[in-house]
Design a protein around this motif. Structure first.
Motif, PDB file in Angstrom:
ATOM      1  N   UNK A  30      16.796  34.030  -7.716  1.00  0.00           N
ATOM      2  CA  UNK A  30      16.619  34.420  -6.208  1.00  0.00           C
ATOM      3  C   UNK A  30      17.556  35.782  -6.003  1.00  0.00           C
ATOM      4  N   UNK A  31      18.795  35.479  -6.460  1.00  0.00           N
ATOM      5  CA  UNK A  31      19.665  36.632  -6.153  1.00  0.00           C
ATOM      6  C   UNK A  31      19.306  38.055  -6.869  1.00  0.00           C
ATOM      7  N   UNK A  32      18.499  37.874  -7.961  1.00  0.00           N
ATOM      8  CA  UNK A  32      18.136  39.282  -8.677  1.00  0.00           C
ATOM      9  C   UNK A  32      16.979  39.696  -7.887  1.00  0.00           C
ATOM     10  N   UNK A  33      16.019  38.991  -7.475  1.00  0.00           N
ATOM     11  CA  UNK A  33      14.803  39.175  -6.628  1.00  0.00           C
ATOM     12  C   UNK A  33      15.389  39.791  -5.263  1.00  0.00           C
ATOM     13  N   UNK A  34      16.525  39.181  -4.674  1.00  0.00           N
ATOM     14  CA  UNK A  34      16.995  39.819  -3.430  1.00  0.00           C
ATOM     15  C   UNK A  34      17.797  41.107  -3.322  1.00  0.00           C
ATOM     16  N   UNK A  35      18.423  41.329  -4.528  1.00  0.00           N
ATOM     17  CA  UNK A  35      19.248  42.664  -4.509  1.00  0.00           C
ATOM     18  C   UNK A  35      18.600  43.742  -5.578  1.00  0.00           C
ATOM     19  N   UNK A  36      17.464  43.287  -6.196  1.00  0.00           N
ATOM     20  CA  UNK A  36      16.691  44.257  -7.117  1.00  0.00           C
ATOM     21  C   UNK A  36      16.025  45.402  -6.235  1.00  0.00           C
ATOM     22  N   UNK A  37      16.180  46.560  -6.392  1.00  0.00           N
ATOM     23  CA  UNK A  37      15.404  47.802  -5.773  1.00  0.00           C
ATOM     24  C   UNK A  37      14.676  48.532  -6.826  1.00  0.00           C
ATOM     25  N   UNK A  38      13.495  49.227  -6.611  1.00  0.00           N
ATOM     26  CA  UNK A  38      12.871  50.196  -7.498  1.00  0.00           C
ATOM     27  C   UNK A  38      14.076  51.306  -8.148  1.00  0.00           C
ATOM     28  N   UNK A  39      14.951  51.532  -7.413  1.00  0.00           N
ATOM     29  CA  UNK A  39      15.822  52.492  -7.724  1.00  0.00           C
ATOM     30  C   UNK A  39      16.912  51.843  -8.769  1.00  0.00           C
ATOM     31  N   UNK A  40      17.197  50.656  -8.411  1.00  0.00           N
ATOM     32  CA  UNK A  40      18.062  49.765  -9.159  1.00  0.00           C
ATOM     33  C   UNK A  40      17.827  48.262  -9.567  1.00  0.00           C
ATOM     34  N   UNK A  41      16.752  48.501 -10.633  1.00  0.00           N
ATOM     35  CA  UNK A  41      16.241  47.022 -11.073  1.00  0.00           C
ATOM     36  C   UNK A  41      17.486  46.464 -11.731  1.00  0.00           C
ATOM     37  N   UNK A  42      17.392  45.204 -11.390  1.00  0.00           N
ATOM     38  CA  UNK A  42      18.528  44.208 -11.991  1.00  0.00           C
ATOM     39  C   UNK A  42      18.020  43.245 -12.941  1.00  0.00           C
TER      40      UNK A  42
END
Length: 300
Positions: free
Chosen positions: A65-77
């Motif tokens: 859930x942390x990955x999903x919360x902080x990921x963006x198209x410009x910065x996939x995590x």
């Protein structure tokens, strides 16, 4: 004087004594003066700051859930990166879960002793915990000891590593200043299940209480303080060095204990309640909570 207090006395503008000689006179390793807490890239430090803020708001967020919360198209995590950084920060998702591992004899676990207990007096129950502290170009770890009944911060220590030593030092400082509590509550982190820490607690005859696995509410007093500290101080100031951080935390601790009134304490300060006073200005201490630090494995 604590190590960080001695570090503050080193004066780069002093012409008569070199930095090396000043460190020798203050009984300091010169490396402590030049220490800069930076091991991660600027991008990772920025990400760790976002993880820390998100964890405070949503402590039940795990890696996915942390990955999903902080990921963006410009910065996939990816999950591997988030997991590594959360472990480095000492963060774990908080939710009830079974503990199927069998602890080794030197990692003794203790039951939670505070359920249904009326906490009515100072030094009846203390709590201690560690939190991640972001800085402009690095990070540190803070350990603090709090009195449950009054919310009074009894002691604190800073470290650049997640070791047991600075946790033991924080508790020892509190005992030296205020006496021995009846119960001390911690989480099940490795620092508080270590043989050294457990031996110290047992040596004083203190009853050792531990949170249930993944239950932040079991140690709610210190968790609420972390939130106050970070939102009212740490996130407002981008501390550039360990000495700046130490000074900022020291000032906040004095404010929190001596000036910040709490609704839960009938608009009194923690210090007033801990000292048993109705007038918070009636008690003053000149040498209040200097704290200490550990650098590179050396404890103050």
């Amino acid at each position: 004087m604590a190590k960080t207090g001695r570090l503050a006395l080193v004066n780069k503008a002093e012409k008569r004594l070199s930095i090396q000689r000043q460190c020798e006179l203050l009984d300091l390793p010169r490396s402590s003066y030049y220490y800069t807490p930076s091991e991660e890239t600027a991008e990772n430090l920025d990400l760790m700051d976002m993880i820390d803020k998100t964890h405070l708001k949503h402590p039940y967020y795990g890696v996915k859930r942390m990955r999903a919360e902080l990921s963006t198209p410009q910065r996939p995590l990816n999950e591997k990166r988030i997991r590594r950084l959360m472990r480095k920060m000492g963060l774990e998702a908080i939710y009830p879960k079974s503990n199927t591992s069998k602890p080794c004899k030197w990692n003794e676990k203790f039951p939670y002793l505070l359920r249904g207990v009326d906490i009515e007096r100072a030094n009846q129950v203390w709590s201690t915990d560690i939190t991640y502290i972001p800085m402009a170009r690095g990070f540190m770890y803070l350990c603090a000891v709090i009195d449950w009944q009054s919310r009074y911060i009894l002691s604190w220590t800073l470290s650049n590593t997640l070791t047991t030593d600075f946790c033991i030092e924080a508790v020892q400082q509190a005992i030296d200043r205020y006496g021995v509590p009846e119960i001390i509550n911690t989480d099940q982190g490795s620092q508080f299940t270590s043989e050294e820490y457990v031996t110290m607690v047992k040596g004083y005859g203190i009853r050792h209480s531990m949170d249930g696995k993944g239950r932040a509410t079991d140690n709610i007093a210190i968790e609420r303080f972390w939130r106050s500290l970070k939102y009212e101080n740490i996130y407002l100031y981008s501390y550039k060095s360990s000495l700046e951080l130490y000074t900022g935390i020291k000032e906040y601790m004095a404010f929190y204990n001596e000036e910040r009134k709490h609704q839960s304490l009938e608009e009194k300060t923690p210090k007033a309640v801990y000292m048993g006073l109705n007038d918070p200005t009636a008690f003053t201490t000149e040498n209040f909570l200097y704290g200490s630090s550990s650098f590179g494995g050396l404890t103050a």
